[in-house]
Scaffold this motif. Structure first.
Motif, PDB file in Angstrom:
ATOM      1  N   MET A   3       8.430  -0.012  12.959  1.00  0.00           N
ATOM      2  CA  MET A   3       8.007   1.388  12.977  1.00  0.00           C
ATOM      3  C   MET A   3       9.164   2.336  13.324  1.00  0.00           C
ATOM      4  SD  MET A   3       5.060   1.047  11.881  1.00  0.00           S
ATOM      5  CE  MET A   3       4.164   2.562  12.090  1.00  0.00           C
ATOM      6  N   GLY A   4      10.291   1.799  13.764  1.00  0.00           N
ATOM      7  CA  GLY A   4      11.450   2.619  14.075  1.00  0.00           C
ATOM      8  C   GLY A   4      12.395   2.802  12.899  1.00  0.00           C
ATOM      9  N   LEU A   5      12.063   2.233  11.746  1.00  0.00           N
ATOM     10  CA  LEU A   5      12.915   2.300  10.569  1.00  0.00           C
ATOM     11  C   LEU A   5      12.607   3.540   9.729  1.00  0.00           C
ATOM     12  CD1 LEU A   5      12.691  -1.440   9.458  1.00  0.00           C
ATOM     13  CD2 LEU A   5      14.482  -0.355  10.830  1.00  0.00           C
ATOM     14  N   SER A   6      13.486   3.831   8.795  1.00  0.00           N
ATOM     15  CA  SER A   6      13.254   4.943   7.863  1.00  0.00           C
ATOM     16  C   SER A   6      12.126   4.564   6.899  1.00  0.00           C
ATOM     17  CB  SER A   6      14.525   5.238   7.071  1.00  0.00           C
ATOM     18  OG  SER A   6      14.772   4.197   6.129  1.00  0.00           O
ATOM     19  N   GLY A   7      11.640   5.552   6.146  1.00  0.00           N
ATOM     20  CA  GLY A   7      10.570   5.296   5.179  1.00  0.00           C
ATOM     21  C   GLY A   7      10.958   4.265   4.141  1.00  0.00           C
ATOM     22  N   GLY A   8      12.173   4.365   3.611  1.00  0.00           N
ATOM     23  CA  GLY A   8      12.637   3.401   2.609  1.00  0.00           C
ATOM     24  C   GLY A   8      12.779   2.003   3.181  1.00  0.00           C
ATOM     25  N   GLN A   9      13.261   1.925   4.423  1.00  0.00           N
ATOM     26  CA  GLN A   9      13.396   0.616   5.066  1.00  0.00           C
ATOM     27  C   GLN A   9      12.022  -0.003   5.340  1.00  0.00           C
ATOM     28  OE1 GLN A   9      15.762   2.128   8.281  1.00  0.00           O
ATOM     29  NE2 GLN A   9      17.661   1.279   7.433  1.00  0.00           N
ATOM     30  N   LYS A  10      11.078   0.801   5.795  1.00  0.00           N
ATOM     31  CA  LYS A  10       9.709   0.297   6.017  1.00  0.00           C
ATOM     32  C   LYS A  10       9.128  -0.235   4.704  1.00  0.00           C
ATOM     33  CE  LYS A  10       8.314   3.489   9.655  1.00  0.00           C
ATOM     34  NZ  LYS A  10       7.364   4.569   9.966  1.00  0.00           N
ATOM     35  N   GLN A  11       9.359   0.513   3.626  1.00  0.00           N
ATOM     36  CA  GLN A  11       8.861   0.094   2.312  1.00  0.00           C
ATOM     37  C   GLN A  11       9.442  -1.276   1.943  1.00  0.00           C
ATOM     38  OE1 GLN A  11       6.334   0.778   0.509  1.00  0.00           O
ATOM     39  NE2 GLN A  11       6.883   2.519  -0.746  1.00  0.00           N
ATOM     40  N   ARG A  12      10.737  -1.462   2.200  1.00  0.00           N
ATOM     41  CA  ARG A  12      11.376  -2.738   1.890  1.00  0.00           C
ATOM     42  C   ARG A  12      10.877  -3.856   2.800  1.00  0.00           C
ATOM     43  NH1 ARG A  12      16.331   0.178   1.798  1.00  0.00           N
ATOM     44  NH2 ARG A  12      17.171  -1.222   3.375  1.00  0.00           N
ATOM     45  N   MET A  27       0.812  -1.211   0.000  1.00  0.00           N
ATOM     46  CA  MET A  27       0.000   0.000   0.000  1.00  0.00           C
ATOM     47  C   MET A  27       0.850   1.267   0.000  1.00  0.00           C
ATOM     48  SD  MET A  27      -2.831  -1.055   2.807  1.00  0.00           S
ATOM     49  CE  MET A  27      -3.766  -2.561   2.650  1.00  0.00           C
ATOM     50  N   GLN A  28       0.196   2.357  -0.332  1.00  0.00           N
ATOM     51  CA  GLN A  28       0.855   3.656  -0.365  1.00  0.00           C
ATOM     52  C   GLN A  28       1.433   3.992   1.009  1.00  0.00           C
ATOM     53  OE1 GLN A  28      -1.583   6.636  -2.114  1.00  0.00           O
ATOM     54  NE2 GLN A  28      -0.168   8.276  -1.681  1.00  0.00           N
ATOM     55  N   ASP A  29       0.687   3.765   2.053  1.00  0.00           N
ATOM     56  CA  ASP A  29       1.160   4.001   3.419  1.00  0.00           C
ATOM     57  C   ASP A  29       1.460   2.647   4.040  1.00  0.00           C
ATOM     58  OD1 ASP A  29       1.704   4.677   6.023  1.00  0.00           O
ATOM     59  OD2 ASP A  29      -0.152   5.807   6.343  1.00  0.00           O
ATOM     60  N   VAL A  30       2.729   2.242   3.996  1.00  0.00           N
ATOM     61  CA  VAL A  30       3.106   0.912   4.478  1.00  0.00           C
ATOM     62  C   VAL A  30       2.908   0.755   5.974  1.00  0.00           C
ATOM     63  CG1 VAL A  30       4.698   0.426   2.593  1.00  0.00           C
ATOM     64  CG2 VAL A  30       5.556   1.515   4.663  1.00  0.00           C
ATOM     65  N   ASN A  31       2.723   1.855   6.689  1.00  0.00           N
ATOM     66  CA  ASN A  31       2.465   1.745   8.127  1.00  0.00           C
ATOM     67  C   ASN A  31       1.208   0.920   8.409  1.00  0.00           C
ATOM     68  OD1 ASN A  31       4.716   3.328   8.947  1.00  0.00           O
ATOM     69  ND2 ASN A  31       3.575   5.175   8.419  1.00  0.00           N
ATOM     70  N   HIS A  32       0.299   0.834   7.442  1.00  0.00           N
ATOM     71  CA  HIS A  32      -0.918   0.039   7.601  1.00  0.00           C
ATOM     72  C   HIS A  32      -0.650  -1.449   7.392  1.00  0.00           C
ATOM     73  CE1 HIS A  32      -3.393   3.558   7.938  1.00  0.00           C
ATOM     74  NE2 HIS A  32      -2.998   4.016   6.775  1.00  0.00           N
ATOM     75  N   GLN A  33       0.573  -1.818   6.977  1.00  0.00           N
ATOM     76  CA  GLN A  33       0.899  -3.207   6.692  1.00  0.00           C
ATOM     77  C   GLN A  33       1.945  -3.771   7.649  1.00  0.00           C
ATOM     78  OE1 GLN A  33       1.199  -2.367   2.177  1.00  0.00           O
ATOM     79  NE2 GLN A  33       0.860  -4.554   2.358  1.00  0.00           N
ATOM     80  N   LEU A  34       2.347  -3.014   8.632  1.00  0.00           N
ATOM     81  CA  LEU A  34       3.355  -3.466   9.579  1.00  0.00           C
ATOM     82  C   LEU A  34       2.693  -3.701  10.932  1.00  0.00           C
ATOM     83  CD1 LEU A  34       6.157  -0.952   8.513  1.00  0.00           C
ATOM     84  CD2 LEU A  34       5.847  -3.314   7.757  1.00  0.00           C
ATOM     85  N   PHE A  35       2.769  -4.958  11.419  1.00  0.00           N
ATOM     86  CA  PHE A  35       1.982  -5.344  12.595  1.00  0.00           C
ATOM     87  C   PHE A  35       2.785  -5.873  13.767  1.00  0.00           C
ATOM     88  CE2 PHE A  35      -0.551  -6.280   8.760  1.00  0.00           C
ATOM     89  CZ  PHE A  35      -1.555  -5.345   8.929  1.00  0.00           C
TER      90      PHE A  35
END
Length: 193
Positions: free
Chosen positions: A100-109, A54-62
């Motif tokens: 959730m403590g990672l950078s945006g690019g790391q979260k995306q990966r 998804m566009q906002d990967v924060n919704h996919q990290l649990f």
């Protein structure tokens, strides 16, 4: 087309994300048909074939750790394979970190690694480079290009034509919920006037 990297581009509100959700089987009110040669896929079948970042990967990290995020995605938990995926994504040093403590690019990966652990036939990325700095954008596009060359069908939704022109075989331009133009990058951009 199967095995291709296809970009879906258009202005805000053009229907790009809705199309992506329909393709993946996430929209229950989908009225169209998804067909590959003679096989027509139901919504439930598409839910098993297509996976979306998804566009906002924060919704996919649990989970509480990057490794657990990958293990959660696997049909059968396999720590060795999960670590291999993290290594491929340059995330192994972060396996014990909270996502959730990672950078945006790391979260995306991490989100992409979780999707790859599911072994999709079709990978759908909705605005995958939103919020990434130029270096992270280049790394991410290189990763997507590698996955595509390995045979994964990739569909990327984006506003950014520049990023996609070099990594996609096909481009679909949407406007007001319909296909406005479609073809190779050279064909679409030749008519961009």
């Amino acid at each position: 087309p199967s095995g291709s990297a296809t970009a879906i581009i258009g202005h805000n509100g053009a229907g790009k994300s809705t199309f992506a959700r329909c393709l993946c089987g996430l929209e229950k009110h989908f009225k169209g048909m998804v067909q590959d040669q003679s096989k027509t896929y139901s919504r439930k079948e598409r839910l098993k074939l297509c996976y979306m970042v998804m566009q906002d990967v924060n919704h996919q990290l649990f989970t509480e750790s990057v490794l657990d995020e990958i293990l959660l995605s696997m049909r059968t938990e396999d720590k060795q394979r999960a670590r291999e995926i993290l290594q491929e994504m340059d995330l192994l040093p972060y396996e014990d970190c909270h996502p959730m403590g990672l950078s945006g690019g790391q979260k995306q990966r991490v989100a992409l690694a979780g999707v790859l652990a599911m072994e999709p036939e079709v990978l759908v990325l909705d605005e995958p480079m939103a919020g990434l700095d130029p270096a992270a954008r280049g790394d991410f596009l290189g990763l997507i290009d590698r996955l595509h060359r390995e045979g994964l069908t990739v569909v990327m939704v984006s506003h950014s034509m520049d990023d996609l022109a070099n990594c996609c075989d096909r481009i679909v331009v949407m406007n007001e919920g319909a296909v406005f133009a479609e073809g190779t990058p050279a064909q679409v951009f030749a008519h961009a006037d």
